[in-house]
Each structure stands twice: as C-alpha cells, then as structure tokens.
Design an enzyme around this catalytic site. Structure first.
Site, PDB file in Angstrom:
ATOM      1  N   HIS A 108      -3.815  10.803  -2.454  1.00 10.37           N
ATOM      2  CA  HIS A 108      -3.696   9.055  -2.608  1.00 10.37           C
ATOM      3  C   HIS A 108      -2.307   8.914  -1.447  1.00 10.37           C
ATOM      4  CE1 HIS A 108      -2.461   5.967  -5.414  1.00 10.37           C
ATOM      5  NE2 HIS A 108      -1.533   5.648  -4.755  1.00 10.37           N
ATOM      6  N   GLU A 109      -1.229   9.635  -1.710  1.00  7.56           N
ATOM      7  CA  GLU A 109      -0.324   9.582  -0.150  1.00  7.56           C
ATOM      8  C   GLU A 109      -0.467   9.350   0.863  1.00  7.56           C
ATOM      9  OE1 GLU A 109       2.442   8.284  -1.847  1.00  7.56           O
ATOM     10  OE2 GLU A 109       1.560   8.976  -3.954  1.00  7.56           O
ATOM     11  N   HIS A 149      -2.071   6.144   2.044  1.00  2.89           N
ATOM     12  CA  HIS A 149      -1.315   5.197   2.414  1.00  2.89           C
ATOM     13  C   HIS A 149      -0.533   5.609   4.362  1.00  2.89           C
ATOM     14  CE1 HIS A 149      -0.457   3.226  -1.025  1.00  2.89           C
ATOM     15  NE2 HIS A 149       0.254   4.680  -1.572  1.00  2.89           N
ATOM     16  N   CYS A 169      -0.298   2.712  -8.478  1.00  2.00           N
ATOM     17  CA  CYS A 169       0.328   2.682  -7.170  1.00  2.00           C
ATOM     18  C   CYS A 169       1.662   1.519  -7.537  1.00  2.00           C
ATOM     19  CB  CYS A 169      -0.661   2.320  -6.083  1.00  2.00           C
ATOM     20  SG  CYS A 169      -0.168   1.932  -4.607  1.00  2.00           S
TER      21      CYS A 169
HETATM   22 NI    NI Z   1       0.755   4.122  -3.717  1.00  4.87          NI
END
Ligand code: NI
Length: 181
Positions: A142-143, A146, A100
């Site tokens: 993953h995005e 966030h 990341c």
């Molecule tokens: Ni990330």
C-alpha cells in the site's frame, strides 16, 4: 513536532510518481521523516508515504503496535524505508480490507501479494531487506503504491466492497482493517 496536512484523494499530487532520494542522512531528510512519523502518530495511522504530505520523494514509514481489538493482526515494527523496492515471492494473492489517510472514512477490499521481499535504506544509509507476509506485506505494498501515484481504490476489483468504515462496522462487516495507511 510537525503534524502535516495529509492530501486527500482528488489532489493531483497523489497521482504523481515520486523521485528517488539522492542523498541520505541530510537534515532535510531527517526533518521529513520526523514529520511523517509525527503525522502518522497524530492520525493514528499504520503508515504514511511522503507524497501524502506533498513531498514527492520515495520515503515511507509504517508501524502497527499490538492492538487487543485485533489479536489476529501481528505487530509490524516501526520501519522507515528510503527508495524501497518490492518483489513478490510468489503469485499468491489475498484480499482484505484497507483504509488510507488520503481516502478518509472509507474502506475497501484490495488484492495484494501474500508474500513479498522488500528492500530499502534507513536514514543512515543502512540496507534493510525483509521477507514478509500477510498484513505486513499488505502495508508495504500500500505504501509503495503511494510512491507510484496509486491509491488503493485503483487496485480494487469489486466496488461493492467499498464503503464508509462506520457504516460497514454498523452493518456487521467483520475484518475491516483496523487503521489507515
Ligand atoms: Ni494510504
């Protein structure tokens, strides 16, 4: 071109829940997307979410070109998603390495759904709906994490599978993710 500073783990802004974008196709949103893409490209990342540059809105970008070093990773087309929604298509989960841009220099093994459907909007307000699997599905999860204030170490099950990417590579670890998101 505006390459923005990427917030690093420890910054409380990375732990906040981002707000939905209320109006598409505004100059501010176009500028945000341009900054996200410029920053992602400058850092050679595979994805970036608006909270990582300190903007608490539900906007993500991701992309993975063909990389001859990683022939088994299929390319992911450049995708911008505003207000994305994720839905797993099965209970199947797989584990793989992630990095990341907000957790610089580290890699860890993270479980993710293997098959997901995602939807969202592009800048013009067109709907995007895709069913994806494998690495593509992993990057989207993953995005979108966030946007909910979740960094990948919070998803890890085994902290033994966490380390500095250069050390992992030097000690013969294979399959470490090619890029940061
Ligand atoms: Ni990330």
């Amino acid at each position: 071109m505006a390459v923005r500073q990427v917030l690093q783990m420890g910054d409380p802004r990375l732990l906040e829940t981002a707000s939905p974008v209320a109006t598409l196709d505004t100059p501010e949103l176009h500028e945000l997307v341009k900054d996200l893409i410029d920053t992602m490209e400058a850092l050679d990342g595979a994805g970036l979410a608006a909270p990582q540059i300190g903007v608490g809105l539900r906007v993500v970008v991701f992309e993975l070109d063909n990389n001859p070093r990683y022939p088994n990773v299929p390319p992911v087309p450049r995708t911008l998603l505003v207000n994305p929604v994720l839905e797993p298509l099965s209970e199947e989960v797989n584990e793989d390495w992630e990095g990341c841009l907000s957790v610089t220099g580290l890699r860890g093994v993270v479980p993710r759904y293997t098959h997901v459907r995602y939807s969202g909007f592009d800048l013009a307000g067109n709907s995007i709906v895709r069913e994806v699997s494998g690495f593509h599905a992993r990057v989207v999860q993953h995005e979108c994490d966030h946007l909910d204030g979740i960094l990948y170490p919070q998803r890890m099950l085994d902290m033994k599978q966490f380390g500095f990417s250069d050390v992992l590579a030097a000690t013969g670890n294979t399959g470490v993710m090619p890029c940061d998101t």
